[in-house]
Design an enzyme around this catalytic site. Structure first.
Site, PDB file in Angstrom:
ATOM      1  N   LYS A 192     -12.256  -3.196  -8.793  1.00 32.37           N
ATOM      2  CA  LYS A 192     -12.866  -2.218  -8.295  1.00 32.37           C
ATOM      3  C   LYS A 192     -13.999  -2.373  -8.912  1.00 32.37           C
ATOM      4  O   LYS A 192     -15.137  -2.540  -7.993  1.00 32.37           O
ATOM      5  CB  LYS A 192     -12.072  -1.242  -8.262  1.00 32.37           C
ATOM      6  CG  LYS A 192     -11.113  -0.046  -7.186  1.00 32.37           C
ATOM      7  CD  LYS A 192     -10.868   1.157  -7.705  1.00 32.37           C
ATOM      8  CE  LYS A 192      -9.614   1.715  -7.206  1.00 32.37           C
ATOM      9  NZ  LYS A 192      -8.811   3.082  -7.494  1.00 32.37           N
TER      10      LYS A 192
ATOM     11  N   LYS B 293      -4.161  -5.439   1.302  1.00 25.53           N
ATOM     12  CA  LYS B 293      -3.903  -4.229   1.072  1.00 25.53           C
ATOM     13  C   LYS B 293      -4.107  -3.357   2.301  1.00 25.53           C
ATOM     14  O   LYS B 293      -5.437  -3.658   2.431  1.00 25.53           O
ATOM     15  CB  LYS B 293      -3.482  -3.824  -0.483  1.00 25.53           C
ATOM     16  CG  LYS B 293      -2.797  -2.260  -0.277  1.00 25.53           C
ATOM     17  CD  LYS B 293      -2.775  -1.858  -2.025  1.00 25.53           C
ATOM     18  CE  LYS B 293      -4.695  -0.932  -1.806  1.00 25.53           C
ATOM     19  NZ  LYS B 293      -5.144  -1.387  -2.973  1.00 25.53           N
TER      20      LYS B 293
ATOM     21  N   LYS C 171      -8.621   2.426   1.935  1.00 24.18           N
ATOM     22  CA  LYS C 171      -9.624   3.016   2.874  1.00 24.18           C
ATOM     23  C   LYS C 171     -11.065   2.242   2.516  1.00 24.18           C
ATOM     24  O   LYS C 171     -12.176   3.000   3.695  1.00 24.18           O
ATOM     25  CB  LYS C 171      -9.944   4.656   2.122  1.00 24.18           C
ATOM     26  CG  LYS C 171      -8.571   5.226   1.728  1.00 24.18           C
ATOM     27  CD  LYS C 171      -8.703   6.221   0.976  1.00 24.18           C
ATOM     28  CE  LYS C 171      -7.181   7.423   0.322  1.00 24.18           C
ATOM     29  NZ  LYS C 171      -7.027   7.531  -0.577  1.00 24.18           N
TER      30      LYS C 171
HETATM   31  P1  TYM Z   1      -4.502   6.250  -3.747  1.00 22.36           P
HETATM   32  O1  TYM Z   1      -5.966   7.579  -3.093  1.00 22.36           O
HETATM   33  O2  TYM Z   1      -5.309   5.307  -4.043  1.00 22.36           O
HETATM   34  O3  TYM Z   1      -2.997   6.526  -3.009  1.00 22.36           O
HETATM   35  C1  TYM Z   1      -2.749   7.408  -2.899  1.00 22.36           C
HETATM   36  C2  TYM Z   1      -0.624   6.626  -2.571  1.00 22.36           C
HETATM   37  O4  TYM Z   1      -0.551   5.833  -1.323  1.00 22.36           O
HETATM   38  C3  TYM Z   1       0.065   4.662  -2.083  1.00 22.36           C
HETATM   39  N1  TYM Z   1      -1.206   3.875  -0.512  1.00 22.36           N
HETATM   40  C4  TYM Z   1      -0.126   2.822  -0.468  1.00 22.36           C
HETATM   41  N2  TYM Z   1       0.776   2.869  -0.378  1.00 22.36           N
HETATM   42  C5  TYM Z   1       1.741   1.707   0.993  1.00 22.36           C
HETATM   43  N3  TYM Z   1       1.121   0.519   0.916  1.00 22.36           N
HETATM   44  C6  TYM Z   1      -0.748   0.953   0.967  1.00 22.36           C
HETATM   45  N4  TYM Z   1      -1.599   0.139   1.819  1.00 22.36           N
HETATM   46  C7  TYM Z   1      -0.873   2.102  -0.037  1.00 22.36           C
HETATM   47  N5  TYM Z   1      -2.444   1.990  -0.047  1.00 22.36           N
HETATM   48  C8  TYM Z   1      -2.238   3.312  -0.939  1.00 22.36           C
HETATM   49  C9  TYM Z   1      -0.811   4.758  -3.413  1.00 22.36           C
HETATM   50  O5  TYM Z   1       0.084   3.911  -3.887  1.00 22.36           O
HETATM   51  C10 TYM Z   1      -0.488   6.171  -3.853  1.00 22.36           C
HETATM   52  O6  TYM Z   1       0.450   6.542  -4.383  1.00 22.36           O
HETATM   53  N6  TYM Z   1      -4.532   6.687  -8.420  1.00 22.36           N
HETATM   54  C11 TYM Z   1      -3.786   6.867  -8.357  1.00 22.36           C
HETATM   55  C12 TYM Z   1      -3.955   8.276  -7.792  1.00 22.36           C
HETATM   56  C13 TYM Z   1      -3.669   9.092  -8.671  1.00 22.36           C
HETATM   57  C14 TYM Z   1      -1.739   9.377  -8.621  1.00 22.36           C
HETATM   58  C15 TYM Z   1      -1.974  10.074  -9.988  1.00 22.36           C
HETATM   59  C16 TYM Z   1      -0.988   9.151  -8.580  1.00 22.36           C
HETATM   60  C17 TYM Z   1      -4.211   9.993  -9.920  1.00 22.36           C
HETATM   61  N7  TYM Z   1      -3.338  10.345 -11.282  1.00 22.36           N
HETATM   62  C18 TYM Z   1      -0.810  10.548 -11.000  1.00 22.36           C
HETATM   63  C19 TYM Z   1       0.002   9.134  -9.259  1.00 22.36           C
HETATM   64  C20 TYM Z   1       0.486   9.915 -10.232  1.00 22.36           C
HETATM   65  C21 TYM Z   1      -4.969   6.544  -6.579  1.00 22.36           C
HETATM   66  O7  TYM Z   1      -5.699   5.860  -6.711  1.00 22.36           O
HETATM   67  O8  TYM Z   1      -4.194   6.480  -5.153  1.00 22.36           O
END
Ligand code: TYM
Length: 335
Positions: free
Chosen positions: A111, A194, A197
């Site tokens: 990032k 991957k 967004k």
């Molecule tokens: P974020 O917002 O990027 O994504 C949310 C969830 O979607 C999953 N994900 C995917 N799974 C499969 N294939 C993909 N291409 C894909 N893109 C995203 C992510 O693994 C995630 O589960 N840091 C985290 C948010 C967060 C969080 C937490 C998660 C903040 N605090 C505490 C668990 C526990 C994030 O940026 O997810």
């Protein structure tokens, strides 16, 4: 006691990766366990955000989660910044985590890119806030996609570090739950990247807000190859785009990838893509429709988030009081 916590960022559109890697599992788990699902607006500001856009995205993500089947009668749904204990505990964890631990985080490197000196300190400390999200509730299980694995290992190190510091088994070591057939959904344009967004091309992903025509068009244009589908998944190892579409089909239709190949082996993408459009539209159209309905009733979504924040606060408040006591902080937190 098993308690589930997971989070999602309110930045940009939710896509099929978020849905298959995380949200679909959240919906299933809420029926079995105490669950908290959080729209992580504090994480979102690790990169600059337009306030009006952030506000709208927070509501839109909450609407998507409700549309996907999160039931606020069972699970707690809220936005992170409403509950100040997340920030409070994140600071404490900044004093537990070591620079060396954070320096290993691959997502920060990705990032921050080349201009690392210019990344916010918040982006670097992102995983300590994530650990705080989970541990503020003493959550034991964290359903996420594959890309969050390293962050969860860090959360376990932080929990262990805090326990050692205070000489008590205070926090559980939270376990990642990387569930389902599609833990890492890849871009429709590049089977080695991957689905995300932040991809510049909207054709790289299927958004939960896409209508049926858009979904069909994106799948028709998805990168593939000229070969036929084989009989086994091993034969797809060197064909990442084809493999990704088969995995997506299986996850949506709730069939194993092998069962999908049994149906389509020997056929080309001229046959497979229209079938994939059909399952994708069949599964996603009801979510998209429900999402529009929720967005037409914004006050309902706001009321759900408000109720969720109060319920979340009631859980974390006494946990934080104990943490303060362990550390020797004088008096009550006023948050
Ligand atoms: P974020 O917002 O990027 O994504 C949310 C969830 O979607 C999953 N994900 C995917 N799974 C499969 N294939 C993909 N291409 C894909 N893109 C995203 C992510 O693994 C995630 O589960 N840091 C985290 C948010 C967060 C969080 C937490 C998660 C903040 N605090 C505490 C668990 C526990 C994030 O940026 O997810």
């Amino acid at each position: 006691m098993k308690r589930i916590f997971s989070g999602i960022q309110p930045t940009g559109n939710l896509h099929l990766g978020n849905y298959l890697g995380a949200i679909k599992n959240w919906v299933a788990l809420q029926h079995q366990f105490d669950s908290l699902y959080c729209v992580v607006d504090l994480h979102a500001i690790t990169a600059p955000q337009d306030p009006a856009v952030l506000r709208a995205s927070t509501i839109e993500v909450a609407a998507s989660l409700l549309a996907a089947g999160i039931d606020p009668g069972r699970a707690i749904l809220f936005n992170q910044s409403r509950v100040p204990q997340h920030s409070e505990l994140a600071w404490i964890f900044n004093c537990v985590a070591r620079l060396g631990w954070l320096n290993r985080m691959t997502q920060f490197k990705e990032k921050a890119g080349k201009n690392r000196e210019n990344a916010s300190v918040g982006l670097f400390a992102y995983p300590t806030l994530m650990a705080a999200d989970i541990l503020a509730y003493k959550a034991t299980h964290v359903p996420v996609g594959d890309d969050q694995k390293q962050h969860l290992e860090l959360a376990r190190d932080i929990a262990g570090g805090f326990n050692a510091l205070v000489g008590a088994e205070f926090f559980p070591l939270p376990e990642p739950q990387i569930l389902g057939a599609a833990t890492r959904v890849m871009s429709l344009r590049d089977g080695t990247a991957k689905m995300s967004k932040s991809d510049a091309s909207d054709y790289a992903r299927i958004n939960l807000s896409d209508d049926a025509d858009t979904i069909a068009q994106k799948i028709r244009k998805a990168k593939t190859d000229a070969e036929l589908l084989p009989a086994t998944m091993e034969e797809l190892d060197s064909r990442p785009e084809a493999r990704n579409l088969v995995v997506i089909y299986g996850a949506l239709a709730e069939k194993s990838a092998e069962a999908v190949l049994a149906e389509f082996s020997g056929k080309g993408f001229g046959v497979f893509k229209p079938a994939l459009v059909e399952v994708a539209v069949e599964h996603l159209a009801p979510v998209t429709r429900a999402m529009r309905d929720y967005l037409d009733d914004e006050s309902h979504v706001l009321a759900v988030l408000d109720d969720g924040a109060r319920r979340a606060h009631a859980i974390t408040k006494p946990i934080m009081a104990e943490i303060r006591e362990h550390l020797g902080f004088l008096g009550d937190s006023l948050g």
